[in-house]
Write an enzyme that holds these catalytic residues in place. Structure first.
Site, short mmCIF file in Angstrom:
data_model
loop_
_atom_site.label_atom_id
_atom_site.label_comp_id
_atom_site.label_asym_id
_atom_site.label_seq_id
_atom_site.Cartn_x
_atom_site.Cartn_y
_atom_site.Cartn_z
N GLU A 1 12.57 -10.76 19.71
CA GLU A 1 11.82 -10.88 20.97
C GLU A 1 11.52 -9.49 21.54
OE1 GLU A 1 13.41 -13.97 23.57
OE2 GLU A 1 12.87 -15.48 22.07
N GLU B 1 13.48 -19.40 15.99
CA GLU B 1 14.15 -20.05 17.14
C GLU B 1 13.31 -21.25 17.55
OE1 GLU B 1 15.63 -17.66 20.41
OE2 GLU B 1 16.11 -16.02 19.03
#
Ligand code: AHR
Length: 511
Positions: A197, A316
């Site tokens: 991220e 994810e």
């Protein structure tokens, strides 16, 4: 009069519970062209240093005499994950990865420095579960490690040393250190995440900046067989994928990640167990959005990489709700209901459909965090409905995708609708065909007629269902929801008819 009303209500209830939808499908028993494989790696899991995922979940410490363990790793967890056949396990984060300095997690445990887990509850991390612990645990489970490297607050040197430490065969400064710490042979780790991220907790970077950083880090990661994964987009941030595919030479990356959680509203996620049908519908809508997301990210990737050399890695995914009352908000501990079984079944069917591009994925997370497959409480361990879906579905791992055309009836709520049925089929290496079916409608059963283009002589199956969508397993009632044999499928000539109960997941085997 009262009696009359009671009778009418009962009649209505009966009609409602008996109400059936009709769906149709066509299934070819021969693979399409090109022949596509459902990579087993889309069944990957994720273990972050977050709440009770690692500490108390996987790892209870070598000196624990109450919970049977091997080098501190719970034996019951190892057995459950072996049965699940998880193909890869991502570690140590997540957001935690970009704060993690791996050298603090090697060597004598009593000498390891501590740190603060800044993203997850501000707790003290004692580094007692480190590189050796994780990689040895993967060997115990029989799964491939996927290491997520620190790019946000680490250095190129730190990462190149990590690669050398775990992979170098021969004499080098890092392989010497590894041997001194008790491991002569390298683990040969193939899967590497270059940051996590990067648009958020991994450094709040712009895609152009991250693409440059990626190129730099990737250059120094030695070894040709490494599968390097660039930190990918947040859900529908298509520009992120566009820039990475444009600016990173494709020989430098094997995969681009994508994160998408089934969430209703980030500031009002709602309870994991106590939810209305409106919230159920909204969660499933967010889960089914995965199909559009993958389609659009794939279209961008196709533009730059028509041969599909770079994989889309959904590392994810899963449902995200409010934490269980009374638990640490930073620990992301949530229960797991039939709603989560629906998310798991439909999402895996979506991954199968896109298997040419989606070649790896990781459910968030394995134990005690978000859409967990396992929950633990001291000595006790339970398997969630999500575990059971993944276990029923693992017959699709590395099987060949079969063409399936589905015309589903709608699951309607007010003015909104979603397809009630999600389906997928594959043929394994022994020629056995498996069809996975999900009915997300919580009120209506579905009659599905599947016309087979080919011959099958026998059908058997398993079903996961429960009376209500809020149902879940608890430590007091651990087997309330578990798969049982399914008797609702019949073969007549080329027609396979299936009676799929409301809110259920079924996997059929055709021979
Ligand atoms: O899975 C929990 C967190 O969600 C991860 O640490 C992060 O990558 C994502 O935002």
């Amino acid at each position: 009069m009262k009696k009359y009303f009671l009778l009418c209500s009962l009649c209505l209830l009966f009609t409602l519970t008996q109400s059936f939808g009709q769906s149709q499908a066509k299934l070819s028993l021969q693979p399409g062209t090109p022949q596509l494989t459902i990579s087993k790696h889309i069944y990957g899991n994720f273990a972050e240093h977050l709440g009770k995922c690692v500490y108390g979940g996987f790892y209870v410490g070598e000196n624990n005499t109450k919970i049977p363990n091997t080098n501190g790793v719970r034996n019951d967890v190892v057995a459950a994950l072996k049965k699940l056949k998880i193909p890869n396990l991502r570690w140590p984060g997540g957001c935690f990865a970009d704060t993690y300095h791996w050298k603090q997690g090697i060597g004598p445990k009593d000498k390891r420095p501590t740190m603060i887990n800044q993203w997850w509850g501000g707790v003290t991390e004692d580094n007692s579960f480190g590189t050796h612990d994780f990689l040895n645990m993967c060997e115990l489970i029989g799964t491939e490690p996927y290491l997520a490297a620190n790019v946000g607050s680490g250095t190129v040197e730190e990462l190149t040393d990590w690669v050398q430490y775990v992979n170098f065969q021969g004499t080098s400064p890092m392989s010497k250190l590894r041997a001194e710490n008790g491991r002569a042979n390298p683990w040969k780790v193939k899967y590497w995440g270059v940051g996590n991220e990067a648009w958020g907790c991994g450094g709040n970077m712009k895609p152009e900046h991250y693409a440059n950083i990626y190129r730099q880090y990737s250059t120094f990661m030695a070894g040709d067989k490494l599968f390097k994964i660039a930190s990918g987009a947040n859900s529908s941030d298509y520009n992120w994928t566009e820039v990475l595919m444009r600016d990173i030479p494709h020989h430098m990356m094997s995969g681009v990640a994508l994160h998408h959680y089934s969430v209703i509203q980030w500031d009002k996620k709602g309870s994991a167990t106590n939810f209305s049908e409106d919230l159920y519908f909204a969660t499933l809508k967010s889960a089914l959005f995965m199909d559009e997301l993958i389609t659009k990210h794939t279209a961008i990737m196709d533009k730059y990489d028509p041969k599909k050399q770079v994989a889309l890695v959904v590392d994810e995914w899963g449902g995200w709700y409010d934490v269980e009352p009374g638990t640490n908000p930073g620990f992301l501990y949530q229960q797991n209901t039939m709603r989560d079984a629906m998310i798991a079944g439909t999402t895996l069917n979506i991954f199968h459909k896109h298997c040419e591009r989606v070649r790896m994925a990781n459910l968030a997370q394995t134990i005690n965090v978000l859409q967990a497959v396992i929950l633990t409480n001291e000595e006790k361990m339970i398997l969630t409905p999500t575990y059971h879906v993944l276990e029923m579905y693992n017959v699709h791992q590395d099987a060949t995708l079969l063409p399936l055309e589905l015309k589903s009836t709608d699951y309607t709520l007010g003015a909104d609708k979603l397809p009630a049925i999600s389906a997928s089929a594959s043929k394994d290496k022994n020629g056995v065909i498996h069809v996975s079916l999900v009915n997300i409608d919580p009120k209506k059963a579905q009659d599905i007629t599947i016309t087979l283009d080919g011959k099958a002589t026998a059908v058997t199956g398993k079903i996961l269902a429960s009376a209500s969508m809020q149902d879940h397993n608890t430590f007091e009632s651990p087997e309330k929801i578990k798969p049982v044999p399914f008797k609702g499928a019949q073969l007549k000539g080329n027609n396979l008819t299936v009676k799929l109960p409301a809110c259920s997941v079924v996997v059929l085997e055709l021979k």
